[in-house]
Design a protein around this motif. Structure first.
Motif, PDB file in Angstrom:
ATOM      1  N   LEU A  16      -4.800  -4.144 -68.957  1.00 38.79           N
ATOM      2  CA  LEU A  16      -3.443  -3.662 -68.710  1.00 38.79           C
ATOM      3  C   LEU A  16      -2.406  -4.767 -68.883  1.00 38.79           C
ATOM      4  N   ASP A  17      -2.775  -5.977 -68.503  1.00 38.64           N
ATOM      5  CA  ASP A  17      -1.846  -7.103 -68.600  1.00 38.64           C
ATOM      6  C   ASP A  17      -1.862  -7.765 -69.973  1.00 38.64           C
ATOM      7  N   GLY A  18      -2.727  -7.274 -70.861  1.00 44.13           N
ATOM      8  CA  GLY A  18      -2.824  -7.867 -72.193  1.00 44.13           C
ATOM      9  C   GLY A  18      -3.401  -9.268 -72.158  1.00 44.13           C
ATOM     10  N   GLU A  19      -4.286  -9.517 -71.182  1.00 44.62           N
ATOM     11  CA  GLU A  19      -4.831 -10.854 -70.986  1.00 44.62           C
ATOM     12  C   GLU A  19      -6.271 -11.002 -71.458  1.00 44.62           C
ATOM     13  N   CYS A  20      -6.779 -10.033 -72.180  1.00 43.99           N
ATOM     14  CA  CYS A  20      -8.127 -10.188 -72.710  1.00 43.99           C
ATOM     15  C   CYS A  20      -8.041 -10.286 -74.234  1.00 43.99           C
ATOM     16  N   ASP A  21      -9.045 -10.922 -74.808  1.00 46.83           N
ATOM     17  CA  ASP A  21      -9.030 -11.078 -76.263  1.00 46.83           C
ATOM     18  C   ASP A  21      -9.352  -9.737 -76.932  1.00 46.83           C
ATOM     19  N   GLU A  22      -9.159  -9.692 -78.218  1.00 43.29           N
ATOM     20  CA  GLU A  22      -9.298  -8.443 -78.974  1.00 43.29           C
ATOM     21  C   GLU A  22     -10.711  -7.854 -78.887  1.00 43.29           C
ATOM     22  N   SER A  23     -11.735  -8.699 -78.933  1.00 41.09           N
ATOM     23  CA  SER A  23     -13.104  -8.161 -78.883  1.00 41.09           C
ATOM     24  C   SER A  23     -13.413  -7.582 -77.496  1.00 41.09           C
ATOM     25  N   THR A  24     -12.927  -8.222 -76.438  1.00 43.78           N
ATOM     26  CA  THR A  24     -13.117  -7.696 -75.087  1.00 43.78           C
ATOM     27  C   THR A  24     -12.373  -6.384 -74.931  1.00 43.78           C
ATOM     28  N   ARG A  25     -11.121  -6.327 -75.410  1.00 37.38           N
ATOM     29  CA  ARG A  25     -10.339  -5.105 -75.336  1.00 37.38           C
ATOM     30  C   ARG A  25     -11.047  -3.973 -76.074  1.00 37.38           C
ATOM     31  N   ALA A  26     -11.592  -4.270 -77.240  1.00 34.25           N
ATOM     32  CA  ALA A  26     -12.287  -3.254 -78.032  1.00 34.25           C
ATOM     33  C   ALA A  26     -13.534  -2.736 -77.304  1.00 34.25           C
ATOM     34  N   ARG A  27     -14.297  -3.645 -76.678  1.00 32.34           N
ATOM     35  CA  ARG A  27     -15.485  -3.226 -75.924  1.00 32.34           C
ATOM     36  C   ARG A  27     -15.103  -2.353 -74.733  1.00 32.34           C
ATOM     37  N   LEU A  28     -14.058  -2.764 -74.005  1.00 27.75           N
ATOM     38  CA  LEU A  28     -13.603  -1.975 -72.861  1.00 27.75           C
ATOM     39  C   LEU A  28     -13.120  -0.603 -73.316  1.00 27.75           C
ATOM     40  N   GLN A  29     -12.335  -0.571 -74.377  1.00 25.76           N
ATOM     41  CA  GLN A  29     -11.798   0.692 -74.887  1.00 25.76           C
ATOM     42  C   GLN A  29     -12.921   1.609 -75.364  1.00 25.76           C
ATOM     43  N   HIS A  30     -13.898   1.042 -76.053  1.00 21.39           N
ATOM     44  CA  HIS A  30     -15.030   1.842 -76.536  1.00 21.39           C
ATOM     45  C   HIS A  30     -15.759   2.491 -75.360  1.00 21.39           C
ATOM     46  N   HIS A  31     -15.975   1.714 -74.297  1.00 22.66           N
ATOM     47  CA  HIS A  31     -16.655   2.264 -73.123  1.00 22.66           C
ATOM     48  C   HIS A  31     -15.825   3.386 -72.506  1.00 22.66           C
ATOM     49  N   MET A  32     -14.525   3.136 -72.335  1.00 25.13           N
ATOM     50  CA  MET A  32     -13.673   4.139 -71.700  1.00 25.13           C
ATOM     51  C   MET A  32     -13.528   5.396 -72.541  1.00 25.13           C
ATOM     52  N   ASP A  33     -13.649   5.277 -73.849  1.00 29.23           N
ATOM     53  CA  ASP A  33     -13.560   6.449 -74.722  1.00 29.23           C
ATOM     54  C   ASP A  33     -14.682   7.449 -74.448  1.00 29.23           C
ATOM     55  N   THR A  34     -15.788   6.974 -73.881  1.00 32.00           N
ATOM     56  CA  THR A  34     -16.933   7.848 -73.643  1.00 32.00           C
ATOM     57  C   THR A  34     -17.284   8.004 -72.170  1.00 32.00           C
ATOM     58  N   CYS A  35     -16.484   7.415 -71.280  1.00 30.06           N
ATOM     59  CA  CYS A  35     -16.803   7.443 -69.846  1.00 30.06           C
ATOM     60  C   CYS A  35     -15.590   7.944 -69.069  1.00 30.06           C
ATOM     61  N   SER A  36     -15.610   9.216 -68.708  1.00 23.46           N
ATOM     62  CA  SER A  36     -14.443   9.796 -68.040  1.00 23.46           C
ATOM     63  C   SER A  36     -14.121   9.163 -66.683  1.00 23.46           C
ATOM     64  N   PRO A  37     -15.115   8.748 -65.860  1.00 21.97           N
ATOM     65  CA  PRO A  37     -14.740   8.075 -64.613  1.00 21.97           C
ATOM     66  C   PRO A  37     -13.975   6.770 -64.861  1.00 21.97           C
ATOM     67  N   CYS A  38     -14.336   6.032 -65.884  1.00 21.55           N
ATOM     68  CA  CYS A  38     -13.651   4.774 -66.178  1.00 21.55           C
ATOM     69  C   CYS A  38     -12.248   5.020 -66.735  1.00 21.55           C
ATOM     70  N   ILE A  39     -12.097   6.024 -67.582  1.00 21.40           N
ATOM     71  CA  ILE A  39     -10.754   6.304 -68.122  1.00 21.40           C
ATOM     72  C   ILE A  39      -9.859   6.828 -67.010  1.00 21.40           C
ATOM     73  N   GLU A  40     -10.415   7.564 -66.061  1.00 24.42           N
ATOM     74  CA  GLU A  40      -9.628   8.023 -64.905  1.00 24.42           C
ATOM     75  C   GLU A  40      -9.196   6.826 -64.055  1.00 24.42           C
ATOM     76  N   ALA A  41     -10.109   5.900 -63.812  1.00 23.99           N
ATOM     77  CA  ALA A  41      -9.772   4.690 -63.046  1.00 23.99           C
ATOM     78  C   ALA A  41      -8.714   3.880 -63.779  1.00 23.99           C
ATOM     79  N   TYR A  42      -8.824   3.796 -65.096  1.00 15.74           N
ATOM     80  CA  TYR A  42      -7.830   3.084 -65.896  1.00 15.74           C
ATOM     81  C   TYR A  42      -6.455   3.726 -65.712  1.00 15.74           C
TER      82      TYR A  42
END
Length: 87
Positions: A16-42
């Motif tokens: 959220l703060d834009g403090e992670c590198d691009e590969s970390t952001r991509a991994r987090l986003q990929h996980h949240m794209d398929t995990c509704s509890p995580c996208i809700e928490a986000y």
């Protein structure tokens, strides 16, 4: 590499703060794209961040406070996950 929900939730604020590198952001986003509890928490965290931003007038906390809070949040999320799994 498959991410655990605990790791994703612990790092949501970095994203959220834009403090992670691009590969970390991509991994987090990929996980949240398929995990509704995580996208809700986000979404909840995103709303909290917006509220804090509006109410605090853009004041920036000292880096030492941010580091301590990040550590405590990660401990809290990890402990919650461990307690939930053992119950």
């Amino acid at each position: 590499m498959e991410l655990d929900c605990t790791a994703v939730i612990a790092d949501v604020w970095l994203m959220l703060d834009g403090e992670c590198d691009e590969s970390t952001r991509a991994r987090l986003q990929h996980h949240m794209d398929t995990c509704s509890p995580c996208i809700e928490a986000y979404g909840i965290e995103e709303k909290i961040k917006g509220l804090l931003s509006r109410k605090c007038g853009g004041d920036r906390a000292p880096d030492s406070l941010r580091d301590r809070l990040t550590l405590e949040i990660r401990k809290s999320v990890t402990v919650t996950r461990i307690e939930t799994t053992e119950a």
